[in-house]
Enzyme design. Sequence first.
Site, short mmCIF file in Angstrom:
data_model
loop_
_atom_site.label_atom_id
_atom_site.label_comp_id
_atom_site.label_asym_id
_atom_site.label_seq_id
_atom_site.Cartn_x
_atom_site.Cartn_y
_atom_site.Cartn_z
N ASN A 203 -8.23 3.49 -1.35
CA ASN A 203 -9.45 2.93 -0.76
C ASN A 203 -10.61 2.79 -1.75
OD1 ASN A 203 -8.13 2.59 1.60
ND2 ASN A 203 -9.07 4.31 2.68
N ARG B 37 2.19 1.38 2.29
CA ARG B 37 0.91 0.68 2.09
C ARG B 37 -0.06 1.54 1.31
NH1 ARG B 37 -1.87 -1.88 7.13
NH2 ARG B 37 -3.30 -2.13 5.41
N1 EPU Z 1 -17.60 -0.75 12.76
C1 EPU Z 1 -18.26 -1.64 13.56
N2 EPU Z 1 -18.71 -2.81 13.00
C2 EPU Z 1 -18.53 -3.10 11.70
C3 EPU Z 1 -17.86 -2.19 10.87
C4 EPU Z 1 -17.42 -1.00 11.43
O1 EPU Z 1 -18.44 -1.42 14.75
O2 EPU Z 1 -18.96 -4.17 11.26
C5 EPU Z 1 -17.09 0.51 13.33
C6 EPU Z 1 -15.57 0.59 13.29
O3 EPU Z 1 -14.98 -0.08 14.37
C7 EPU Z 1 -15.32 2.07 13.30
C8 EPU Z 1 -16.52 2.61 12.48
O4 EPU Z 1 -17.50 1.58 12.52
O5 EPU Z 1 -15.39 2.56 14.61
C9 EPU Z 1 -16.23 2.96 11.04
O6 EPU Z 1 -15.47 1.93 10.43
P1 EPU Z 1 -15.58 1.59 8.89
O7 EPU Z 1 -16.16 0.22 8.74
O8 EPU Z 1 -16.21 2.69 8.13
O9 EPU Z 1 -14.03 1.51 8.49
P2 EPU Z 1 -13.42 0.55 7.41
O10 EPU Z 1 -14.40 0.33 6.33
O11 EPU Z 1 -12.79 -0.62 8.06
C10 EPU Z 1 -12.45 2.40 5.82
C11 EPU Z 1 -11.11 2.79 5.28
C12 EPU Z 1 -10.28 3.38 6.40
C13 EPU Z 1 -11.01 4.61 6.95
C14 EPU Z 1 -12.42 4.21 7.41
C15 EPU Z 1 -13.27 5.38 7.88
C16 EPU Z 1 -10.78 1.22 3.47
C17 EPU Z 1 -10.05 0.05 2.94
N3 EPU Z 1 -10.47 1.61 4.72
O12 EPU Z 1 -12.23 1.44 6.84
O13 EPU Z 1 -9.05 3.79 5.83
O14 EPU Z 1 -10.30 5.16 8.03
O15 EPU Z 1 -13.12 3.55 6.33
O16 EPU Z 1 -13.39 6.32 6.87
O17 EPU Z 1 -11.60 1.81 2.79
C18 EPU Z 1 -6.73 4.31 5.81
O18 EPU Z 1 -6.79 4.41 4.58
O19 EPU Z 1 -5.72 4.68 6.46
C19 EPU Z 1 -7.86 3.73 6.55
C20 EPU Z 1 -7.74 3.26 7.78
#
Ligand code: EPU
Length: 411
Positions: free
Chosen positions: A17, A391
């Site tokens: 990540n 992945r």
């Molecule tokens: N959210 C919103 N709107 C947005 C963005 C996020 O409502 O525009 C919500 C999401 O639905 C969620 C929360 O905010 O409920 C947090 O989501 P976040 O955006 O932080 O997640 P992400 O950036 O999509 C990354 C990691 C995930 C990890 C999460 C939380 C990467 C590529 N992915 O996802 O990793 O679980 O942060 O720490 O960095 C994994 O590696 O298995 C994985 C899923």
Amino acid sequence: MGGRPLEGTVRISGAKNASLPDFCAALLTDEPVVLGNIPEVRDISTMARVLSALGAETAFRVGGVAEVRAATLTSVEAPYELVKTMRASVLVLGPLLAREGRARVSLPGGCAIGARPINLHLTALEKMGASITVEHGYVEARAERLRGAEISFDTVTVTGTENVMMAACRAEGETVLRNAACEPEVEDLAALLTAMGARIEGAGTSTLRIQGMDRLKGAEHRVIPDRIETGTFIAACAIAGGEIEIRSCRPSDLRAVIDKFRETGVRIEEGPDNLRIRAPRVLRSSNVNTIPHPGFPTDMQAQYMTLMTQATGVSTITESIFENRFMHVAELQRMGASVRVEGRTALVTGPTPLSGAQVMATDLRASASLVLAGLGAHGETVVDRVYHLDRGYYRIDEKLRGLGADIERLT
Ligand code: EPU
């Protein structure tokens, strides 16, 4: 086949990540960006395909080194076929908009752990002057030149922070991001961007102050170790029994995880870049709530749940980040676990002996939790759909086998 204690040494790979946004940052310059400690996992090859669809070249060298060269870009589109297999593809949005003034990125849609919208990425970029429409499942974004802005995220979002931080590095003027994600992966991206000439203050805190630049240059950067892979191996030893050494990791990124495992009785000795783990004879139950960094990470919740099936007492596991990240529960139940889900909380009663079974992986971390369950179970466990595991975990089967686990990959 479960029941074999682990012993020996395992080396942790680079963080998936962190690598994914780091690859996208290379789109912000026409000079080469050389990244070390890249884990050769499937999401990384998917990202290389995304970049190649945009006209950038990625070359992988031995020893986990990747060179990304985005001298000229030939497209501004991240197509559905790629985004649907990996949501992190949306990380090209900010860099493309900043560099090309245009981006067309497929909306990722829901996935096995929740709806996962990207509204916060879009609102922030609009604040920076982008005009954005969503049509036919694609985000169409345009901006003559992005302008710095004051942005306060309603919810902490990791990739949202990363997308906007990358865009801000090449916007006009200053951008301030409040309630930004403090995850080590965000800090890693900031370190790379800084090496590329960006000016970023506050990385690793919830307020980021970024001065936009006209251009960024090439750089060399070593990606941080994967904290979730590290945590997964701590859990593996705690479940299987035995004593292992985890090398090339960064314990300071795992404070909440290490503290939580210690509470359950796991003995952990810390070095600067290594950990010695000794499984306890008796595991104690302990409650956990997933929260953004520096709290206990959602990406360790499933593995922790498997561990708690072997602990004495009732543990309450609350998933506060994603609304649907309990898909592993039904599979663990098939192996004999006693878990009751009430809304966003799972109540695990232990210890229950686990019995090997045929189970199905639904997402990356759920697959890891099932492999861990297999290590602690009597008899044979067959985990279906291991492509989820590939992945994000580099050769987890080989690494576990190196520690003495009885695990093999069936083709
Ligand atoms: N959210 C919103 N709107 C947005 C963005 C996020 O409502 O525009 C919500 C999401 O639905 C969620 C929360 O905010 O409920 C947090 O989501 P976040 O955006 O932080 O997640 P992400 O950036 O999509 C990354 C990691 C995930 C990890 C999460 C939380 C990467 C590529 N992915 O996802 O990793 O679980 O942060 O720490 O960095 C994994 O590696 O298995 C994985 C899923």
